[in-house]
Design a protein around this motif. Structure first.
Motif, mmCIF file in Angstrom:
data_model
loop_
_atom_site.group_PDB
_atom_site.id
_atom_site.type_symbol
_atom_site.label_atom_id
_atom_site.label_comp_id
_atom_site.label_asym_id
_atom_site.label_seq_id
_atom_site.Cartn_x
_atom_site.Cartn_y
_atom_site.Cartn_z
ATOM 1 N N THR A 79 -6.277 -6.358 -10.313
ATOM 2 C CA THR A 79 -5.261 -6.478 -9.269
ATOM 3 C C THR A 79 -4.185 -5.405 -9.430
ATOM 4 O O THR A 79 -3.779 -4.770 -8.453
ATOM 5 N N ALA A 129 -4.720 -9.644 -4.825
ATOM 6 C CA ALA A 129 -3.523 -10.384 -5.241
ATOM 7 C C ALA A 129 -3.585 -11.826 -4.765
ATOM 8 O O ALA A 129 -3.268 -12.757 -5.521
ATOM 9 N N ARG A 178 -3.391 -2.329 -6.879
ATOM 10 C CA ARG A 178 -2.034 -2.161 -6.341
ATOM 11 C C ARG A 178 -1.524 -0.742 -6.603
ATOM 12 O O ARG A 178 -0.904 -0.132 -5.741
#
Length: 111
Positions: A78, A63, A82
Motif C-alpha cells: 500500500t 488502501a 501510494r
C-alpha cells in the motif's frame, strides 16, 4: 514497477535522447516539427494522465482493502503504491508548470 517503467518517464528520456545538446534551438524546433513518425503529442499526454489516474486509483483501492482487513494486501504494498502515485502526480505537476511557463514566455514575445 520501477520509476523507469513509467511511460511518462520513458517518453521524456526518449525525447531527451533524440535532440543532441550541440544543436541550435532553431534546428531542434525544426527537427521536432518535422518529426511526423512520432506519436501525437495529445495522445502521449492523454496516456500519461491516464497512467497517473490509474496509479492513484490502484493506490486508493489498496488502501481501502488494507483498511477493510484484506489479508492479501500488505502495508508495504500500500505504501509503495501510494508513493508511486505521488511521484507520478508530482512529475505531472512539474510538466504542467513547464508548459505554463513556456506559454507565458511565448505570449510575452513581441510580434
Amino acid at each position: 514497477m520501477q520509476i523507469t517503467d513509467n511511460p511518462l518517464m520513458m517518453e521524456m528520456q526518449r525525447l531527451r535522447g533524440e535532440v543532441a545538446p550541440s544543436q541550435g534551438l532553431e534546428t531542434q524546433v525544426t527537427q521536432q516539427v518535422n518529426n511526423t513518425s512520432g506519436a501525437d503529442f495529445s495522445a502521449l499526454l492523454s496516456q500519461a494522465l491516464g497512467t497517473v489516474t490509474e496509479l492513484q486509483s490502484n493506490s486508493a483501492q489498496l488502501a481501502t482493502r488494507l483498511e477493510m482487513g484484506d489479508s492479501r494486501v500488505t502495508l508495504s504494498d500500500t505504501v509503495i503504491a501510494r508513493e508511486k502515485a505521488s511521484v507520478a502526480f508530482e512529475a505531472t505537476v512539474q510538466v504542467r508548470n513547464k508548459f505554463v511557463e513556456a506559454y507565458k514566455e511565448i505570449m510575452s514575445m513581441p510580434v
